[in-house]
Design an enzyme around this catalytic site. Sequence first.
Site, PDB file in Angstrom:
ATOM      1  N   ASP A 121       0.872  -1.156   0.000  1.00 11.91           N
ATOM      2  CA  ASP A 121       0.000   0.000   0.000  1.00 11.91           C
ATOM      3  C   ASP A 121       0.923   1.224   0.000  1.00 11.91           C
ATOM      4  O   ASP A 121       2.031   1.149   0.490  1.00 11.91           O
ATOM      5  CB  ASP A 121      -0.812  -0.070   1.300  1.00 11.91           C
ATOM      6  CG  ASP A 121      -1.863   0.995   1.373  1.00 11.91           C
ATOM      7  OD1 ASP A 121      -2.448   1.312   0.326  1.00 11.91           O
ATOM      8  OD2 ASP A 121      -2.096   1.497   2.478  1.00 11.91           O
ATOM      9  N   ASP A 171      -0.889  -0.261   6.053  1.00 17.05           N
ATOM     10  CA  ASP A 171      -0.998   0.369   7.368  1.00 17.05           C
ATOM     11  C   ASP A 171      -2.330   0.007   8.009  1.00 17.05           C
ATOM     12  O   ASP A 171      -2.629   0.400   9.115  1.00 17.05           O
ATOM     13  CB  ASP A 171      -0.843   1.883   7.278  1.00 17.05           C
ATOM     14  CG  ASP A 171      -1.922   2.517   6.428  1.00 17.05           C
ATOM     15  OD1 ASP A 171      -2.656   1.775   5.748  1.00 17.05           O
ATOM     16  OD2 ASP A 171      -2.041   3.750   6.438  1.00 17.05           O
ATOM     17  N   ASP A 226      -7.466  -1.175   4.762  1.00 19.19           N
ATOM     18  CA  ASP A 226      -7.008  -2.370   4.055  1.00 19.19           C
ATOM     19  C   ASP A 226      -6.939  -3.627   4.917  1.00 19.19           C
ATOM     20  O   ASP A 226      -6.294  -4.599   4.551  1.00 19.19           O
ATOM     21  CB  ASP A 226      -5.717  -2.143   3.267  1.00 19.19           C
ATOM     22  CG  ASP A 226      -4.655  -1.454   4.079  1.00 19.19           C
ATOM     23  OD1 ASP A 226      -4.717  -1.551   5.300  1.00 19.19           O
ATOM     24  OD2 ASP A 226      -3.770  -0.821   3.468  1.00 19.19           O
TER      25      ASP A 226
HETATM   26  P1  ADP Z   1      -4.290   4.512   0.296  1.00 16.51           P
HETATM   27  O1  ADP Z   1      -3.868   4.072   1.663  1.00 16.51           O
HETATM   28  O2  ADP Z   1      -3.711   3.691  -0.784  1.00 16.51           O
HETATM   29  O3  ADP Z   1      -4.094   5.961   0.041  1.00 16.51           O
HETATM   30  P2  ADP Z   1      -7.122   4.533   1.031  1.00 16.51           P
HETATM   31  O4  ADP Z   1      -8.113   3.513   0.620  1.00 16.51           O
HETATM   32  O5  ADP Z   1      -6.832   4.672   2.464  1.00 16.51           O
HETATM   33  O6  ADP Z   1      -5.852   4.221   0.156  1.00 16.51           O
HETATM   34  O7  ADP Z   1      -7.623   5.943   0.512  1.00 16.51           O
HETATM   35  C1  ADP Z   1      -7.829   6.138  -0.848  1.00 16.51           C
HETATM   36  C2  ADP Z   1      -8.115   7.566  -1.147  1.00 16.51           C
HETATM   37  O8  ADP Z   1      -9.389   7.912  -0.621  1.00 16.51           O
HETATM   38  C3  ADP Z   1      -7.159   8.542  -0.549  1.00 16.51           C
HETATM   39  O9  ADP Z   1      -6.036   8.738  -1.386  1.00 16.51           O
HETATM   40  C4  ADP Z   1      -8.028   9.781  -0.450  1.00 16.51           C
HETATM   41  O10 ADP Z   1      -8.052  10.456  -1.686  1.00 16.51           O
HETATM   42  C5  ADP Z   1      -9.396   9.241  -0.150  1.00 16.51           C
HETATM   43  N1  ADP Z   1      -9.699   9.235   1.257  1.00 16.51           N
HETATM   44  C6  ADP Z   1      -9.823   8.154   2.059  1.00 16.51           C
HETATM   45  N2  ADP Z   1     -10.143   8.510   3.309  1.00 16.51           N
HETATM   46  C7  ADP Z   1     -10.173   9.847   3.330  1.00 16.51           C
HETATM   47  C8  ADP Z   1     -10.422  10.832   4.341  1.00 16.51           C
HETATM   48  N3  ADP Z   1     -10.671  10.471   5.611  1.00 16.51           N
HETATM   49  N4  ADP Z   1     -10.389  12.134   3.983  1.00 16.51           N
HETATM   50  C9  ADP Z   1     -10.125  12.489   2.723  1.00 16.51           C
HETATM   51  N5  ADP Z   1      -9.873  11.627   1.735  1.00 16.51           N
HETATM   52  C10 ADP Z   1      -9.903  10.327   2.013  1.00 16.51           C
HETATM   53 MG    MG Z   2      -3.911   2.981   3.319  1.00 17.40          MG
END
Ligand code: ADP
Ligand code: MG
Length: 631
Positions: free
Chosen positions: A332, A524, A528
């Site tokens: 990730d 992390d 995920d």
């Molecule tokens: P990664 O860990 O690969 O970035 P995530 O699934 O955690 O993937 O998040 C994917 C995307 O979703 C982030 O890059 C962001 O754009 C958006 N996102 C997720 N959670 C939030 C949040 N709490 N606030 C703003 N954007 C979010």
């Molecule tokens: Mg993540």
Amino acid sequence: MTNEQKQIGARIAVTAAVTIIASAVPVSVYGGSRLLHMLPFLLAYILISYDVFHDAWRNILRGQVFDEKFLMAVASIGAFALGILKDGEYSEAIAVVLFFQVGELFEDYAVDKSRRNVAALMDIRPDYANVEKEGSLVRVDPDDVAVGTEIVVQPGEKVPIDGVVTSGRSSLNTVALTGESLPRDVEPGSEVVSGCINMTGVLKIRTTTEFGESTVTKILELVEDASSRKSESENFITKFARYYTPIVCYSALALAVLPPLVRMGIMGLAPAWSDWFYRALIFLVISCPCALVLSVPLTFFAGIGGAGRQGILIKGANFMETLSKARYVVMDKTGTLTKGVFEVTGVHHSRISDEKLLELAALAESASSHPISKSLQRAYGKTLDRSRVTDIEERSGRGVVARVDGHTVAAGNSRLMDELGIAWIPCHKVGTLVHMAVDGEYAGHILISDVMKENSPQAVQEMQQSGIECIMLTGDGRKTAEDMARRLGIHQVYSELMPEDKVAKVEEIIRHKGKKEKVLFVGDGINDAPVLSVADVGVAMGAMGSDAAIEAADVVLMDDDPLKIGKAIRISRKCMRIVMENIIFAIGIKVICMVLGALGLANIWMAIFADTGVLILAVLNAMRALFVGNV
Ligand code: ADP
Ligand code: MG
């Protein structure tokens, strides 16, 4: 040494002394009575072997007839009986059991040592909690502290239970927990986890969990449980012993009975019963499988301990084995390869003031544990009045929607905006975008950028050099993702993935890999946790990661250092190598000695070497797994 170990040690010493003295006394001293001559040997024999007999008998009652205790019992009784025939030569019978006990004791000690090593190296188990009673501090068992009790932690003491600081300021050393050497400053209101060491000031902490639920207990349980998950090699050895031991027993029986019958019936010679009986006994002693049965689990145990000292918690021997076959490492991006600490680098197209937009974002995100939301709160800088926020809805992989001061505020990526049917403005800069909408209308976006961890490029490079393919998955936008992958030297990158897309991607990789190749997923854990459980081995970043991730993962990296991924793989490979060495070495020596024994070329001392000697060498080799610091 434990008392039990001391007791066995004493039995070994007394038995050895009695046997040596008794052997020096000729039968004539007893007035020629062979019975009297036998008596001290018999007592020594009973002293050294009663528990072996007890265990063998107990296992027979349980239906497990053939085990190494049974082998030892049969072989030593046989040798003793032979001693009666051979004019009082009993020391061999005693030696068989005595050295068996020496081997067991040694193995027991080694297990203890590696277990203590794990605990000592992590050195996080708190022994007491201080509670104020009538103006003075009383030390109590942390198990007896109820949730919500105020405990006092003085400088130099460990925080025994998770809680919130109610008064006092201090720096906490978290190095044992996370490997992070920078101290963490805490003040009233800060959450503290158990296992940290208080360095400077006196802290009063209101506990928020029971000791049994505290971080420190969970980590220790995790390490202790690790030994109960068996690897395939261990299962193989158990199964192997289940067939091997009876085969050996019947072979020994055949060796004792058939050749004399053949000599008598077909060749017309004297049967030489005692000669063949002796060979059969030697054969039995040599064949004892304890070197294998004991050293294989010990190697894994020591390896898990050694890895623990490096801040790598491996939850079971089975994962150790899978880890050693890792061929694909899927990572990730946020929080794994990057620090997950975003800096706000710009606020664009804002309909309201930039300051106000950031405030709304921070408020809407106030309950999320995503690194993005933590960063927005930090960038806003002021304390948040959480009572202004209601109806918080976190949409994983997209963002959050909440009501702030009565307005509907959405903060997230373009996908979230699309879902809400709000037109958004793209950004030409590289970075992660948080689009904002207030009451259904686009309100601008906040550009944030994450920093790569210093060790990430080296981590990727090291893994690629050892033949591992690195793949990056992220929910972030394509531009940011590809930019990061290029800087890391990763060739396979998949971006704009929803949490369920990540699961699908990992499943796809698992479908297309070779049979013996294993897929690791490192994350992390925020958004995920499902992927962590789908992969052959799930690796979680422990310091940054959520509880759910630490729970779902098979391996936890305490200090979030990506270099530890490759290290974990190398440690597991080293352990597997040691396991293979021991299997080949032990079986090899035994086969050679068994052949010699059957041919009448081995005596009982050689058999004892093939049993106890091989065991001790195998255990020593297994202990090497504790020292995996510089693999
Ligand atoms: P990664 O860990 O690969 O970035 P995530 O699934 O955690 O993937 O998040 C994917 C995307 O979703 C982030 O890059 C962001 O754009 C958006 N996102 C997720 N959670 C939030 C949040 N709490 N606030 C703003 N954007 C979010
Ligand atoms: Mg993540």
